[in-house]
Design an enzyme around this catalytic site. Structure first.
Site, PDB file in Angstrom:
ATOM      1  CG  MET A 176      39.828  30.126  38.238  1.00 40.45           C
ATOM      2  SD  MET A 176      40.132  28.720  38.228  1.00 40.45           S
ATOM      3  CE  MET A 176      38.598  27.422  38.500  1.00 40.45           C
ATOM      4  CG  LEU A 196      34.657  37.462  37.310  1.00 37.15           C
ATOM      5  CD1 LEU A 196      34.612  39.518  37.013  1.00 37.15           C
ATOM      6  CD2 LEU A 196      34.874  36.763  38.168  1.00 37.15           C
ATOM      7  CG  HIS A 197      29.059  34.208  40.895  1.00 40.42           C
ATOM      8  ND1 HIS A 197      29.961  34.187  42.142  1.00 40.42           N
ATOM      9  CD2 HIS A 197      30.177  33.002  40.329  1.00 40.42           C
ATOM     10  CE1 HIS A 197      30.585  33.721  42.996  1.00 40.42           C
ATOM     11  NE2 HIS A 197      30.848  32.705  41.724  1.00 40.42           N
ATOM     12  CG  HIS A 207      33.321  36.326  41.501  1.00 43.44           C
ATOM     13  ND1 HIS A 207      32.687  34.979  40.609  1.00 43.44           N
ATOM     14  CD2 HIS A 207      34.352  35.109  40.908  1.00 43.44           C
ATOM     15  CE1 HIS A 207      33.533  34.495  40.043  1.00 43.44           C
ATOM     16  NE2 HIS A 207      34.623  33.882  40.873  1.00 43.44           N
TER      17      HIS A 207
HETATM   18  O1  PAF Z   1      38.542  30.198  44.213  1.00 46.50           O
HETATM   19  C1  PAF Z   1      39.103  30.325  42.904  1.00 46.50           C
HETATM   20  O2  PAF Z   1      38.403  30.531  41.967  1.00 46.50           O
HETATM   21  C2  PAF Z   1      40.623  30.159  42.400  1.00 46.50           C
HETATM   22  O3  PAF Z   1      40.547  28.702  43.010  1.00 46.50           O
HETATM   23  C3  PAF Z   1      41.934  31.066  42.325  1.00 46.50           C
HETATM   24  C4  PAF Z   1      41.793  31.485  44.322  1.00 46.50           C
HETATM   25  C5  PAF Z   1      41.254  31.968  41.820  1.00 46.50           C
HETATM   26  C6  PAF Z   1      42.881  30.214  42.479  1.00 46.50           C
HETATM   27  O4  PAF Z   1      42.976  30.007  40.692  1.00 46.50           O
END
Ligand code: PAF
Length: 282
Positions: free
Chosen positions: A30, A33-34, A37
């Site tokens: 979503m 980012l950190h 990710h």
């Molecule tokens: O973990 C997340 O960031 C969200 O739940 C995902 C898997 C991207 C789905 O929107």
């Protein structure tokens, strides 16, 4: 790195890679980012020829009282992070691309029971939204491997179950939780923590670790361990949603004879909802 907003363009790119027998790893996010990710991307980079990351703040996984509108959106800086991480394609769909008929009367994927347990008991419709959007993305991208963080243990468990039951041909790979030096699990929502809250935010992790230690030394009084941890957290200023000891393989409540356990917890520090879990083998 190519940035693509349109489903058809992404499908063509993926078809081209597949025609060259290249393997595709997918990291759904979503955004905001950190390092956690980046660790998902690094795992995908290490085992796949091509890596696709999506950034999509999925409206159906937020309930009415949650932070959908305020969720941090930092696409420009995220893009730089992904370029440095060697990502091949960034998928940036709009809400109307993934929900062409709107988000109200639309097909949803749900796992009855589990969707209302643990985090699901406190986040109405959350897992239906997560499963639905992950399913859509898998249908669009047809990746060989899907990378998800173990921090969201229930999410990972439910996505694995969906993939298995809907017979989606993708390997689901769980990547260990990435932590700050003091143990706090990395999360985009950590940026909501105030300066005063930040030093105690790792108490959720340490409470779960204390339970894990006790379980490893043979304690089977699960209810007392759970209640003590919630009381400790509440005394520190958290509002605990739950602390629970479950079985790793089916997420059912643990029994004393169970060996592979997971201790899960969620607690709020004012505006910030923190979740974490610790795996226990004994
Ligand atoms: O973990 C997340 O960031 C969200 O739940 C995902 C898997 C991207 C789905 O929107």
């Amino acid at each position: 790195m190519q940035s693509l907003e349109h489903v058809t363009k992404l499908r063509s790119l993926v078809a081209e890679w597949r025609s060259q027998n290249q393997t595709i790893g997918f990291v759904p996010t979503m955004g905001s980012l950190h390092a956690g990710h980046c660790s998902l991307v690094a795992n995908a980079r290490a085992s796949c020829d091509r890596v696709v990351v999506s950034i999509f703040v999925n409206p159906t996984q937020f309930s009415a009282d949650e932070d959908y509108a305020d969720y941090p959106r930092t696409t420009d800086s995220d893009r730089q992070v992904l370029i440095k991480s060697g990502v091949d394609a960034l998928f940036l769909p709009r809400v109307e691309d993934l929900y062409p008929n709107g988000t109200g009367r639309t097909t949803m994927v749900s796992i009855p029971g589990l969707n209302n347990e643990l985090c699901g008991a406190h986040r109405d419709g959350h897992f239906d939204g997560v499963l639905t959007v992950v399913n859509k993305m898998l249908n669009i991208l047809t990746p060989h491997a899907l990378f998800l963080g173990e921090k969201d243990f229930q999410q990972l468990f439910m996505v694995r179950q969906m993939v298995s039951e809907l017979m989606i041909p993708v390997e689901v790979i769980g990547v260990p939780t990435y932590r700050e030096a003091d143990g706090l699990a990395m999360s985009s929502r950590n940026q909501y923590l105030t300066v005063a809250e930040r030093p105690k935010a790792n108490s959720l992790y340490h409470s779960l670790c204390a339970i894990a230690q006790s379980l490893r030394s043979g304690n089977n009084d699960f209810t007392t361990l759970e209640n003590q941890a919630m009381t400790t957290l509440n005394n520190l200023g958290f509002v605990s949603d739950y602390v629970e000891i479950r079985r790793q393989y089916d997420l059912a409540r643990a029994e004393p004879m169970d060996k592979e356990l997971v201790v899960l917890g969620a607690a709020r520090l004012d505006k910030t909802r923190l979740i974490d879990n610790i795996l226990v083998s004994r």
